[in-house]
Design a protein around this motif. Structure first.
Motif, mmCIF file in Angstrom:
data_model
loop_
_atom_site.group_PDB
_atom_site.id
_atom_site.type_symbol
_atom_site.label_atom_id
_atom_site.label_comp_id
_atom_site.label_asym_id
_atom_site.label_seq_id
_atom_site.Cartn_x
_atom_site.Cartn_y
_atom_site.Cartn_z
ATOM 1 N N UNK A 180 0.834 -1.213 0.000
ATOM 2 C CA UNK A 180 0.000 0.000 0.000
ATOM 3 C C UNK A 180 0.863 1.255 0.000
ATOM 4 N N UNK A 181 1.941 1.253 0.790
ATOM 5 C CA UNK A 181 2.850 2.399 0.807
ATOM 6 C C UNK A 181 3.450 2.632 -0.577
ATOM 7 N N UNK A 182 3.898 1.550 -1.208
ATOM 8 C CA UNK A 182 4.518 1.669 -2.526
ATOM 9 C C UNK A 182 3.512 2.141 -3.582
ATOM 10 N N UNK A 183 2.296 1.626 -3.530
ATOM 11 C CA UNK A 183 1.288 2.031 -4.502
ATOM 12 C C UNK A 183 0.952 3.512 -4.389
ATOM 13 N N UNK A 184 1.129 4.062 -3.190
ATOM 14 C CA UNK A 184 0.869 5.480 -2.988
ATOM 15 C C UNK A 184 1.736 6.372 -3.857
ATOM 16 N N UNK A 185 2.892 5.866 -4.284
ATOM 17 C CA UNK A 185 3.730 6.637 -5.214
ATOM 18 C C UNK A 185 3.712 6.035 -6.620
ATOM 19 N N UNK A 186 3.552 4.710 -6.715
ATOM 20 C CA UNK A 186 3.669 4.063 -8.024
ATOM 21 C C UNK A 186 2.467 4.316 -8.932
ATOM 22 N N UNK A 187 1.258 4.237 -8.387
ATOM 23 C CA UNK A 187 0.088 4.426 -9.245
ATOM 24 C C UNK A 187 -0.055 5.870 -9.740
ATOM 25 N N UNK A 188 0.123 6.882 -8.872
ATOM 26 C CA UNK A 188 0.100 8.251 -9.408
ATOM 27 C C UNK A 188 1.187 8.490 -10.456
ATOM 28 N N UNK A 189 2.376 7.923 -10.235
ATOM 29 C CA UNK A 189 3.448 8.055 -11.221
ATOM 30 C C UNK A 189 3.043 7.400 -12.537
ATOM 31 N N UNK A 190 2.414 6.238 -12.448
ATOM 32 C CA UNK A 190 1.939 5.563 -13.657
ATOM 33 C C UNK A 190 0.902 6.423 -14.376
ATOM 34 N N UNK A 191 0.006 7.042 -13.621
ATOM 35 C CA UNK A 191 -0.983 7.928 -14.220
ATOM 36 C C UNK A 191 -0.336 9.104 -14.935
ATOM 37 N N UNK A 192 0.701 9.667 -14.315
ATOM 38 C CA UNK A 192 1.439 10.775 -14.932
ATOM 39 C C UNK A 192 2.058 10.327 -16.253
ATOM 40 N N UNK A 193 2.660 9.127 -16.253
ATOM 41 C CA UNK A 193 3.259 8.607 -17.480
ATOM 42 C C UNK A 193 2.200 8.344 -18.547
ATOM 43 N N UNK A 194 1.018 7.866 -18.116
ATOM 44 C CA UNK A 194 -0.065 7.634 -19.077
ATOM 45 C C UNK A 194 -0.494 8.948 -19.735
ATOM 46 N N UNK A 195 -0.541 10.014 -18.953
ATOM 47 C CA UNK A 195 -0.924 11.314 -19.507
ATOM 48 C C UNK A 195 0.116 11.816 -20.513
ATOM 49 N N UNK A 196 1.395 11.643 -20.172
ATOM 50 C CA UNK A 196 2.453 12.087 -21.080
ATOM 51 C C UNK A 196 2.420 11.295 -22.380
ATOM 52 N N UNK A 197 2.221 9.978 -22.259
ATOM 53 C CA UNK A 197 2.165 9.128 -23.446
ATOM 54 C C UNK A 197 0.971 9.510 -24.313
ATOM 55 N N UNK A 198 -0.153 9.798 -23.669
ATOM 56 C CA UNK A 198 -1.355 10.194 -24.422
ATOM 57 C C UNK A 198 -1.140 11.519 -25.142
ATOM 58 N N UNK A 199 -0.450 12.463 -24.494
ATOM 59 C CA UNK A 199 -0.146 13.738 -25.146
ATOM 60 C C UNK A 199 0.707 13.507 -26.386
ATOM 61 N N UNK A 200 1.695 12.605 -26.261
ATOM 62 C CA UNK A 200 2.591 12.336 -27.381
ATOM 63 C C UNK A 200 1.835 11.700 -28.544
ATOM 64 N N UNK A 201 0.887 10.815 -28.212
ATOM 65 C CA UNK A 201 0.151 10.088 -29.253
ATOM 66 C C UNK A 201 -1.171 10.767 -29.627
ATOM 67 N N UNK A 202 -1.470 11.880 -28.922
ATOM 68 C CA UNK A 202 -2.724 12.613 -29.152
ATOM 69 C C UNK A 202 -3.931 11.674 -29.009
ATOM 70 N N UNK A 203 -3.933 10.980 -27.888
ATOM 71 C CA UNK A 203 -5.027 10.044 -27.582
ATOM 72 C C UNK A 203 -5.472 10.262 -26.139
ATOM 73 N N UNK A 204 -6.505 9.557 -25.731
ATOM 74 C CA UNK A 204 -6.971 9.649 -24.346
ATOM 75 C C UNK A 204 -6.093 8.770 -23.460
ATOM 76 N N UNK A 205 -5.702 9.259 -22.278
ATOM 77 C CA UNK A 205 -4.872 8.435 -21.392
ATOM 78 C C UNK A 205 -5.660 7.244 -20.854
ATOM 79 N N UNK A 206 -4.933 6.194 -20.552
ATOM 80 C CA UNK A 206 -5.551 5.014 -19.933
ATOM 81 C C UNK A 206 -6.216 5.422 -18.629
ATOM 82 N N UNK A 207 -5.522 6.264 -17.862
ATOM 83 C CA UNK A 207 -6.058 6.927 -16.681
ATOM 84 C C UNK A 207 -5.116 8.069 -16.337
ATOM 85 N N UNK A 208 -5.584 9.000 -15.547
ATOM 86 C CA UNK A 208 -4.782 10.167 -15.198
ATOM 87 C C UNK A 208 -4.156 9.998 -13.813
#
Length: 434
Positions: free
Chosen positions: A88-116
């Protein structure tokens, strides 16, 4: 009762299993598919209605096991996600980081992110921390105990009882005798067993040989060839182990003191969490970078640096920038310290590609490539069979999961030689459990 293999069947990512017992449906893991052209599409659809899931049991924090939890919540899942306190402690940083990466990838591909990032943070409210070895009652018809899997901090083997049937999910099992984490907990009985097989077809070199390989790679690159060492590494687990081993080699004066750059805000957060739950040696000489500006400055260093960065399979994150600057240079080295799944950039480099595409441009692979399998936090074939040897009688069914076809098939054959019934499931296969 039915069990459906929704991921990590004949592959090592996308770990997710659906159990249907009467009117109760629950998931074991909910992980992101990584590598290959179909991964993005596969991550966007579930093979079930998230609104019908009663609860989720999570084996550990790695994104290939947890990375679709925010999307599960987005699509209507409102129940609890049970995981160990460290997970749970690790997910507190890992999932938001994953969301950030999803947003960046979506911006690059001009698509909707998997989640934010915001949606990932919202999903954290559904986490329920549990202790190792304590019984959990996620539903009146089910009980569960989390046992230490020895893979990374917080990783768990899941023992689940539904009525008179006991199902065991090995999760990712660790290699015995490793720093920071304990050895995997022996399990004595199961009616149905799912066992991982990442390295089901091979053995790691001994820890002594592994440290010899690491020392050689560091000395050969930093002292002899005057280049940089780039280590793609999972931010959680692998990075902390590598820091531990470099510190050990320095204490033993087998490598010189060196500048080690851990270029991953996630790895810094994970290291802080590790220090909360376990012990690490003195990390003098290690520089943690957080800002993009600090990360970019590392690429001005032409020699003498050890750069540890995520992602571990080079499929995204800051590691790609460091590869751009160091792959074309024959005096540098890339040290792979973990499994590289099919379809990932890391796998292409390990398999000997002469050129690779990074951020839309082709780069020659001139750096020396080392693959040090003994640094992996996954059990090898001998360790997997040793863990299975704790069972007092064969399970009625054994399913070999979380391994590419050759690895899974090899472990299945070894298990059959023990006189057990063992099979490798097909993706999306559903089986009946008596």
């Amino acid at each position: 009762m039915k069990l459906t293999f929704l991921g990590a069947a004949g592959e090592v990512t996308g770990s997710c299993y659906l159990v249907e017992a009467g009117e109760v449906k629950f998931l074991i893991d909910c992980g992101l598919f990584q590598g290959g052209r179909q991964a993005g599409q596969r991550n966007r659809r579930f093979g079930f209605d998230p609104r019908e899931i009663a609860f989720v049991l999570l084996s550990h924090a790695h994104i290939d096991h947890s990375g679709l939890l925010p999307r599960l919540s987005m699509q209507g899942y409102t129940g609890p996600v049970y995981a160990t306190r460290a997970t749970c402690d690790l997910l507190g940083v890992m999932l938001p980081d994953s969301g950030h990466l999803q947003e960046r990838e979506a911006d690059r591909e001009q698509s909707a992110p998997l989640y934010t990032e915001g949606e990932a943070r919202k999903s954290l409210r559904q986490l329920q921390a549990v202790e190792y070895d304590a019984e959990v009652r996620p539903h009146p018809s089910a009980r569960c105990v989390f046992r230490d899997a020895g893979h990374i901090l917080g990783s768990a083997i899941l023992e689940i009882w539904i009525g008179g049937t006991k199902i065991v999910f090995s999760g990712d099992l660790g290699q015995p005798g490793r720093p920071i984490v304990h050895d995997p907990t022996p399990i004595e009985a199961a009616d149905v067993l799912l066992v991982e097989s990442t390295y089901g077809d091979r053995n790691h070199k001994s820890l002594v040989q592994t440290l010899d390989e690491l020392a050689y790679a560091l000395n050969d690159t930093l002292a002899s060839r005057k280049g940089n060492v780039v280590i793609p590494s999972f931010a959680v687990g692998r990075t902390q182990d590598i820091l531990y081993y470099i510190a050990q080699l320095q204490r033993e004066q087998r490598v010189p003191l060196m500048d080690v750059y851990v270029d991953s805000p996630m790895a810094l957060a994970a290291t802080r969490i590790t220090l909360k739950h376990a012990k690490l040696p003195d990390l003098g000489g290690v520089h943690f970078t957080e800002s993009v500006e600090e990360s970019m400055r590392i690429n001005s260093i032409r020699a003498g640096a050890v750069i540890i960065s995520a992602s571990g399979m080079c499929d995204g994150g800051r590691i790609r920038h460091h590869l751009r600057y160091n792959l074309p240079r024959p005096e540098c080295a890339i040290v792979f310290a973990g499994f590289q799944a099919q379809g990932t950039l890391g796998r292409r480099i390990v398999d000997g590609a002469k050129t690779v595409r990074i951020h839309g441009e082709q780069y020659p692979v001139r750096a020396k490539v080392f693959t040090i399998g003994g640094l992996s936090s996954h059990a090898d074939q001998t360790a997997l069979l040793g863990w299975l040897g704790s069972f007092k009688r064969p399970p009625r069914q054994t399913w070999v999961v979380h391994g590419e076809p050759l690895a899974a098939g090899a472990l299945r054959d070894e298990i059959r030689r023990k006189g057990w019934s063992a099979q490798v499931p097909s993706p999306a296969q559903t089986i009946e459990i008596a």
